[in-house]
Write a protein that holds these residues in place. Structure first.
Motif, PDB file in Angstrom:
ATOM      1  N   VAL A  50       0.859  -1.291   0.034  1.00  0.00           N
ATOM      2  CA  VAL A  50      -0.150   0.103   0.006  1.00  0.00           C
ATOM      3  C   VAL A  50       0.713   1.328  -0.014  1.00  0.00           C
ATOM      4  O   VAL A  50       0.459   2.278   0.028  1.00  0.00           O
ATOM      5  CB  VAL A  50      -0.999  -0.045   1.175  1.00  0.00           C
ATOM      6  N   LEU A  51       2.175   1.018  -0.016  1.00  0.00           N
ATOM      7  CA  LEU A  51       3.054   2.512   0.218  1.00  0.00           C
ATOM      8  C   LEU A  51       2.658   3.242  -0.852  1.00  0.00           C
ATOM      9  O   LEU A  51       2.719   4.589  -0.649  1.00  0.00           O
ATOM     10  CB  LEU A  51       4.303   1.917   0.090  1.00  0.00           C
ATOM     11  N   GLY A  52       2.299   2.950  -2.327  1.00  0.00           N
ATOM     12  CA  GLY A  52       2.257   3.933  -3.142  1.00  0.00           C
ATOM     13  C   GLY A  52       0.762   4.579  -2.990  1.00  0.00           C
ATOM     14  O   GLY A  52       0.689   5.756  -3.318  1.00  0.00           O
ATOM     15  N   GLU A  53      -0.381   4.005  -2.668  1.00  0.00           N
ATOM     16  CA  GLU A  53      -1.538   4.688  -2.103  1.00  0.00           C
ATOM     17  C   GLU A  53      -1.221   5.666  -1.154  1.00  0.00           C
ATOM     18  O   GLU A  53      -1.769   6.592  -1.173  1.00  0.00           O
ATOM     19  CB  GLU A  53      -2.223   3.488  -1.736  1.00  0.00           C
ATOM     20  N   LEU A  54      -0.340   5.319  -0.125  1.00  0.00           N
ATOM     21  CA  LEU A  54      -0.225   6.253   1.103  1.00  0.00           C
ATOM     22  C   LEU A  54       0.672   7.263   0.735  1.00  0.00           C
ATOM     23  O   LEU A  54       0.452   8.486   1.279  1.00  0.00           O
ATOM     24  CB  LEU A  54       0.568   5.203   2.153  1.00  0.00           C
ATOM     25  N   ALA A  55       1.651   6.944  -0.454  1.00  0.00           N
ATOM     26  CA  ALA A  55       2.365   8.215  -0.880  1.00  0.00           C
ATOM     27  C   ALA A  55       1.245   9.373  -1.562  1.00  0.00           C
ATOM     28  O   ALA A  55       1.432  10.615  -1.476  1.00  0.00           O
ATOM     29  CB  ALA A  55       3.591   7.795  -1.745  1.00  0.00           C
ATOM     30  N   ALA A  56       0.367   8.769  -2.282  1.00  0.00           N
ATOM     31  CA  ALA A  56      -0.516   9.559  -2.780  1.00  0.00           C
ATOM     32  C   ALA A  56      -1.557  10.341  -2.033  1.00  0.00           C
ATOM     33  O   ALA A  56      -2.034  11.515  -2.388  1.00  0.00           O
ATOM     34  CB  ALA A  56      -1.327   8.998  -4.069  1.00  0.00           C
ATOM     35  N   ALA A  57      -2.339   9.630  -1.022  1.00  0.00           N
ATOM     36  CA  ALA A  57      -3.049  10.313  -0.224  1.00  0.00           C
ATOM     37  C   ALA A  57      -3.096   9.105   1.126  1.00  0.00           C
ATOM     38  O   ALA A  57      -3.254   8.105   0.921  1.00  0.00           O
ATOM     39  CB  ALA A  57      -4.406  10.232  -0.868  1.00  0.00           C
ATOM     40  N   ALA A  58      -3.255   9.752   2.068  1.00  0.00           N
ATOM     41  CA  ALA A  58      -3.269   9.029   3.443  1.00  0.00           C
ATOM     42  C   ALA A  58      -4.046   9.986   4.175  1.00  0.00           C
ATOM     43  O   ALA A  58      -4.233  11.117   4.453  1.00  0.00           O
ATOM     44  CB  ALA A  58      -1.986   9.012   4.199  1.00  0.00           C
TER      45      ALA A  58
END
Length: 405
Positions: free
Chosen positions: A242-250
């Motif tokens: 999920v790192l890519g998702e977290l980098a985009a929005a968290a």
């Protein structure tokens, strides 16, 4: 003509409507209670003004609304006959330490990952040292700004009371004042810190006295969270995840906690036993003890390391790890002589994101069954509308198979 199929459709629609109505009623009840607090903070019961006000008033006896039932008090245990007993012994624990300076060293990273992995599986908690956050500007600055906010006159703090749980800034007391049968000895300031942090849209509404330092702190802790999540996923054997998702929005919520000196700390708690809803929680605390972790059936008091962060696994990470990492119960004790301050940062995926076990960790053929149902924030809100939210029953409600089996 048969009406049975139509009746079935109506029943399903009715059930959905009833669930929606139940959620709306629960939300409106909570809003009404908090609206009363916001609009009438100086009338009626002194309890509505929070515990900082009570402590400053010099009370010597705990108001009844804060007195826990005997079995729920901090020193309660079980005697040989199963009845509640009390003990004054405090068992301290030095949590496993994750040294980020060593984690960043390629020659030592594997050993530190083993420490992190074991801590998440056994305790669900660890402390982070050598994190690189400036001890004066970021850490001491945040704690100092937090203290100064709670030292403001009550009318200035009360300006930030809000019935909206999604407000960018929200001041309140207890754990969930609208629902708590017994109030907790805590005042709090919650700050929404969605990333990337847009100061013009979010932080601009925060109290002016802590806006700049809290913005720097929020950005720094988000970066630290991302580094720790990358390490945790690597320890689990997940590449990327999920790192890519977290980098985009968290999602990121910061809660500044104030636990004033309490006249009868043996009768109450600063925070009741609970687990956190999210991936990881990063806690900055001052030198005053108070945080307790449930481990092997005992409450252990965390021995704080100055300048370190206490990090714990949240419900989302237990689900995502398919039960490998543990989101454990923790609580906060208070004392009669010294106030305690802490800043908790709750990090996870955006609220609308459905969270389930990572595909890499589920393999029915290899004896690794899926242990949890998918969940999202709407499911969590529906649970809160239908249950008391005590302890960690929400996480248990998502279990398909016990993580201990």
């Amino acid at each position: 003509m048969s009406l049975a199929p139509m009746a079935a459709i109506v029943d399903l629609a009715s059930s959905a409507q009833q669930l929606q109505q139940a959620m709306e009623v629960a939300e409106e009840e909570a809003k009404a209670a908090e609206q009363q607090q916001r609009l009438m903070p100086y009338s009626g019961s002194i309890l509505m003004k929070g515990v900082r006000h009570l402590s400053d008033s010099g009370i010597t006896r705990l108001p009844d609304r804060y007195v826990l039932p005997a079995p729920d008090r901090p020193d309660a245990g079980a005697g040989h006959d199963g009845l509640a007993t009390t003990t004054t012994s405090v068992v301290k624990v030095k949590l496993p330490v994750v040294d980020l300076a060593r984690l960043r060293d390629p020659s030592q990273r594997a050993a530190v990952l083993q420490t992190l992995d074991a801590a998440c599986r056994d305790y669900g908690f660890f402390q982070v040292v050598n994190h690189g956050l400036d001890a004066g500007d970021v850490i001491a600055g945040m704690l100092d700004a937090a203290r100064r906010f709670f030292e403001l006159p009550l009318p200035e703090r009360a300006r930030y009371m809000s019935p909206d749980v999604r407000a960018a800034v929200r001041y309140g007391t207890s754990f969930n004042q609208a629902r708590d049968a017994v109030l907790c000895w805590r005042d709090f300031l919650k700050l929404a810190c969605h990333h990337p942090l847009r100061r013009d849209a979010v932080a601009a509404s925060w109290p002016a006295g802590l806006r700049d330092v809290a913005s720097r702190y929020a950005a720094a802790t988000h970066g630290l969270f991302m580094e720790l999540m990358e390490a945790a996923l690597q320890a689990l054997g997940i590449v990327g995840g999920v790192l890519g998702e977290l980098a985009a929005a968290a999602s990121h919520m910061m809660t500044v906690n104030c636990y004033p000196a309490c006249p009868q700390p043996e009768l109450t708690l600063g925070m009741p036993a609970h687990s956190d809803y999210g991936l990881l929680t990063l806690v900055l605390q001052d030198h005053v003890e108070g945080l307790q972790v449930m481990h092997d059936g005992r409450w252990l008091t965390v021995d704080p390391i100055p300048g370190a962060f206490v990090v714990n696994v949240g419900d989302h990470l237990e689900i995502y790890s398919n039960g490998a990492y543990k989101s454990v119960l923790h609580r906060v004790r208070v004392n009669s002589t010294r106030p305690r301050m802490s800043v908790a940062s709750f990090h996870s995926l955006p609220a609308e994101r459905v969270v389930g076990p990572a595909p890499e960790l589920v393999d029915e053929a290899a004896g690794k069954p899926r242990r949890y149902m998918d969940t999202d924030f709407a499911t969590f809100l529906a649970y809160l509308a239908s249950a008391d939210g005590k302890d960690k029953t929400f996480l248990q409600s998502r279990m398909l198979i016990s993580s201990s089996s």
